[in-house]
Scaffold this motif. Structure first.
Motif, PDB file in Angstrom:
ATOM      1  N   ASN A 145       0.837  -1.195   0.000  1.00  0.00           N
ATOM      2  CA  ASN A 145       0.000   0.000   0.000  1.00  0.00           C
ATOM      3  C   ASN A 145       0.874   1.249   0.000  1.00  0.00           C
ATOM      4  O   ASN A 145       1.563   1.519   0.976  1.00  0.00           O
ATOM      5  CB  ASN A 145      -0.909  -0.014   1.244  1.00  0.00           C
ATOM      6  CG  ASN A 145      -1.867   1.147   1.247  1.00  0.00           C
ATOM      7  OD1 ASN A 145      -1.465   2.274   1.486  1.00  0.00           O
ATOM      8  ND2 ASN A 145      -3.113   0.890   0.959  1.00  0.00           N
ATOM      9  N   GLY A 146       0.852   1.957  -1.099  1.00  0.00           N
ATOM     10  CA  GLY A 146       1.575   3.233  -1.172  1.00  0.00           C
ATOM     11  C   GLY A 146       2.891   3.136  -1.928  1.00  0.00           C
ATOM     12  O   GLY A 146       3.660   2.208  -1.729  1.00  0.00           O
ATOM     13  N   PRO A 147       3.151   4.113  -2.822  1.00  0.00           N
ATOM     14  CA  PRO A 147       4.364   4.073  -3.649  1.00  0.00           C
ATOM     15  C   PRO A 147       5.652   4.318  -2.851  1.00  0.00           C
ATOM     16  O   PRO A 147       5.628   4.925  -1.787  1.00  0.00           O
ATOM     17  CB  PRO A 147       4.133   5.194  -4.656  1.00  0.00           C
ATOM     18  CG  PRO A 147       3.167   6.114  -4.000  1.00  0.00           C
ATOM     19  CD  PRO A 147       2.311   5.284  -3.097  1.00  0.00           C
ATOM     20  N   VAL A 158       9.387  -2.645  -7.069  1.00  0.00           N
ATOM     21  CA  VAL A 158       8.517  -3.404  -6.155  1.00  0.00           C
ATOM     22  C   VAL A 158       7.411  -4.086  -6.957  1.00  0.00           C
ATOM     23  O   VAL A 158       7.113  -5.272  -6.761  1.00  0.00           O
ATOM     24  CB  VAL A 158       7.919  -2.492  -5.058  1.00  0.00           C
ATOM     25  CG1 VAL A 158       6.811  -3.200  -4.297  1.00  0.00           C
ATOM     26  CG2 VAL A 158       9.007  -2.050  -4.089  1.00  0.00           C
ATOM     27  N   ALA A 159       6.817  -3.336  -7.893  1.00  0.00           N
ATOM     28  CA  ALA A 159       5.749  -3.907  -8.725  1.00  0.00           C
ATOM     29  C   ALA A 159       6.254  -5.140  -9.475  1.00  0.00           C
ATOM     30  O   ALA A 159       5.583  -6.191  -9.518  1.00  0.00           O
ATOM     31  CB  ALA A 159       5.231  -2.858  -9.706  1.00  0.00           C
ATOM     32  N   LYS A 160       7.451  -5.033 -10.044  1.00  0.00           N
ATOM     33  CA  LYS A 160       8.001  -6.164 -10.812  1.00  0.00           C
ATOM     34  C   LYS A 160       8.313  -7.338  -9.903  1.00  0.00           C
ATOM     35  O   LYS A 160       8.081  -8.497 -10.264  1.00  0.00           O
ATOM     36  CB  LYS A 160       9.267  -5.723 -11.555  1.00  0.00           C
ATOM     37  CG  LYS A 160       8.950  -4.881 -12.779  1.00  0.00           C
ATOM     38  CD  LYS A 160      10.210  -4.399 -13.477  1.00  0.00           C
ATOM     39  CE  LYS A 160       9.853  -3.351 -14.536  1.00  0.00           C
ATOM     40  NZ  LYS A 160      10.923  -2.419 -14.799  1.00  0.00           N
ATOM     41  N   SER A 172      -0.668   2.672  -5.536  1.00  0.00           N
ATOM     42  CA  SER A 172       0.051   1.409  -5.778  1.00  0.00           C
ATOM     43  C   SER A 172      -0.566   0.683  -6.960  1.00  0.00           C
ATOM     44  O   SER A 172       0.143   0.079  -7.774  1.00  0.00           O
ATOM     45  CB  SER A 172      -0.003   0.508  -4.551  1.00  0.00           C
ATOM     46  OG  SER A 172      -0.071   1.243  -3.389  1.00  0.00           O
ATOM     47  N   VAL A 173      -1.875   0.740  -7.073  1.00  0.00           N
ATOM     48  CA  VAL A 173      -2.548   0.103  -8.205  1.00  0.00           C
ATOM     49  C   VAL A 173      -2.135   0.799  -9.502  1.00  0.00           C
ATOM     50  O   VAL A 173      -1.815   0.150 -10.506  1.00  0.00           O
ATOM     51  CB  VAL A 173      -4.092   0.145  -8.042  1.00  0.00           C
ATOM     52  CG1 VAL A 173      -4.775  -0.368  -9.287  1.00  0.00           C
ATOM     53  CG2 VAL A 173      -4.513  -0.660  -6.830  1.00  0.00           C
TER      54      VAL A 173
END
Ligand SMILES: Nc1ncnc2c1ncn2[C@@H]1O[C@H](COP(=O)(O)OP(=O)(O)OP(=O)(O)O)[C@@H](O)[C@H]1O
Ligand SMILES: O=C(O)[C@H](O)COP(=O)(O)O
Length: 535
Positions: free
Chosen positions: A450-452, A468-470, A489-490
């Motif tokens: 939750n949160g960039p 982080v996404a990857k 984050s989405v």
């Protein structure tokens, strides 16, 4: 689809409900055991990080991090005394929640693999637990056929200046419930808000949504110009079985947000039963999300709402361990509740984003002109102490990307977290931190984010967030449960193009935060409880 058909077998459902009760008892016991076994060895060190101490190959830390001594020797074993290994016969089968899985290929695959592991593995396993609310999937075809069903969805999608939908995620997420209802011969009366209008405001009309809704449902949706009144009553009366009527923006009436009982009763008067699938609005006690339940029975959860609860509540409260939480975003103040709540549940907590500078400053470090909440320095210290007390491995980034101004074209450099120069501001986590975070995540079985990690809106400072996404995408492929909490984050996950592979992407912003904080959502609370079927 075949999975869903199995779910309608009464004997199976009854057996599962009994197992669910047994499983719930065991989970309570598990939570008690966990409290007894919490390890309290924790220290703050200037030279070691949790991962560096467990991985000989890791680069020398550039500054400092928070180290759980217990976890330094047993990063992956910390949860062993907290996890309750259940014999597979106690596993809460996902079958009762299969209604949504039937219409969601990703979740179907997830559930199917779970079922296969129950059948083929003698190994003890853990599972996802859902909130005990009655679901639309629990209603029999006879309870739906010919019935007028008031479906509250959250179709609050972004529109551009020409009224084009710029992101249809929420519309797509609402489709499984609608399709399930129409395929069972129900008459769907679909309701939503759009934006925050003050009275009737044409630019907030739901009309632009009709073509996309019709396309996705496969039925021409009829649009009403109001959400209550004689015109609506006429349209409902002429609605055929399997038809869909979209009511106009329910927030055109101020009574909606006031949760006015008379207005709620008017909404309810056109239907026989109620389905709430508006997870994004479930934290609002409004007439169409809460008030209406007082006038319609049954009032049940839609598949999307149930899926959100299964993941954001079930999988987070009873995670497969190790369980890591990644919390970022701009301010500590907006995430206090989430951090505090997650500290009760997770094994590893990774912090990023603008909030880290308040933690650094609380530790006596210089932070240049980075974002700091001076009035939250004590709170940051308290949260660090709480992590220590709970035996949670809390990792702060060891290096940061600093900029000479807050702009996409700012000059930037990577510095240790302990050496932020005066006049420079931290706008992203650095490469050493990305590696440390990735190594920590490698050990996990459940991750919630939750949160960039930085100002990802500027490409130059999006690297940490995208990494982080990857990493989460890679872990999803290895069977780790990955849950993305909503909002920025989405957006980051979508920007990287990995949204499809995550276990769950929440459609709720405020609602997902409130749920993660452990708050009760009024729109959920108001729904009928699931009733156990006696064997
Ligand atoms: N180092 C930083 N300095 C200033 N702002 C930052 C920094 N890191 C991230 N941000 C900003 O934080 C904002 C997001 O913070 P916010 O607290 O609103 O998270 P959020 O929207 O709640 O996240 P989510 O929606 O994923 O839950 C982004 O706009 C991002 O640019
Ligand atoms: O976008 C959202 O978070 C939901 O649709 C709720 O909208 P609201 O914050 O205007 O109530």
């Amino acid at each position: 689809m075949s999975l869903y058909c199995k779910c309608s077998n009464t004997t199976t459902t009854a057996t599962l409900n009994t197992r669910k009760k047994e499983f719930t008892k065991i989970l309570r016991l598990s939570s008690t055991i966990r409290k007894i076994h919490i390890s309290l060895f924790f220290s703050i060190t200037a030279t070691h990080s949790f991962i560096h101490s467990t991985m000989a190959s890791a680069a020398t830390p550039t500054s400092f991090s928070l180290l759980s001594r217990a976890s330094s020797s047993s990063t992956t074993s910390h949860p062993n005394n907290t996890i309750l290994r259940l014999p597979s016969r106690f596993l809460r089968s996902p079958l009762p929640a299969l209604g949504f899985a039937a219409a969601d290929p990703l979740l179907s695959a997830h559930v199917a693999s779970k079922l296969r592991s129950i059948k083929t593995s003698a190994k003890p396993i853990t599972g996802v637990v859902s909130m005990a609310k009655k679901s639309v999937g629990d209603l029999s075809p006879a309870e739906l056929k010919g019935k007028k069903v008031f479906v509250r969805a959250d179709l609050n999608v972004p529109l551009d200046d020409s009224q084009n939908i710029t992101d249809d995620t929420r519309i797509r997420a609402a489709i499984p419930t609608i399709k399930h209802l129409i395929s069972n011969g129900a008459k769907v009366i679909l309701s939503s808000h759009l934006g925050r209008p003050k009275g009737v405001t044409p630019k907030f009309s739901l009309a632009p949504l009709v073509p996309r809704l019709s396309e996705l449902i496969g039925v021409q949706v009829v649009k009403a110009d109001d959400c209550v009144g004689p015109e609506v009553e006429k349209l409902v009366a002429s609605l055929p079985e399997g038809g869909v009527l979209l009511l106009e923006n329910v927030r055109f009436y101020k009574e909606e947000e006031k949760n006015d009982p008379a207005f709620a009763e008017k909404l309810a008067s056109i239907a026989d039963l109620y389905v709430n699938d508006a997870f994004g609005t479930a934290h609002r006690a409004h007439a169409s999300t809460e008030g209406v339940t007082k006038f319609l029975r049954p009032s049940v959860a839609g598949f999307l709402l149930q899926k959100e609860l299964d993941y954001l509540d079930g999988a987070v409260s009873n995670p497969k361990r190790p369980f890591a939480a990644i919390v970022g975003g701009s301010k500590v103040s907006s995430k206090i509740g989430v951090i505090e709540s997650l500290l009760e549940k997770c094994d590893i907590l990774l912090l990023g984003g603008g909030m880290i500078f308040t933690f650094y400053k609380a530790q006596g470090l210089s932070v240049g002109s980075s974002l700091v909440e001076e009035d939250k320095l004590d709170l940051a210290t308290t949260l660090l102490a709480k992590a220590k007390e709970k035996g949670v491995s809390l990792l702060l980034p060891t290096d940061v990307v600093v900029a000479d101004k807050f702009a996409p074209d700012a000059n930037s450099k990577i510095v240790p977290a302990s050496a932020i120069p005066d006049g420079w501001m931290g706008l992203d986590i650095g490469p050493d931190s990305v590696k440390t975070f990735n190594d920590a995540l490698e050990t996990t079985k459940t991750v919630i984010w939750n949160g960039p990690m930085g100002v990802f809106e500027f490409d130059k400072f999006a690297v940490g967030t995208e990494a982080v996404a990857k990493k989460l995408a890679e872990l999803s492929g290895k069977g780790v449960t990955t849950i993305i909490g909503g909002g920025d984050s989405v957006a980051a996950v979508e920007k990287v193009g990995v949204a499809e592979v995550m276990s769950h992407i929440s459609t709720g912003g405020g609602a997902s935060l409130e749920l993660l904080e452990g708050k009760t959502l009024p729109g959920v609370d108001a729904l009928d409880e699931a009733v156990a079927v006696p064997v």
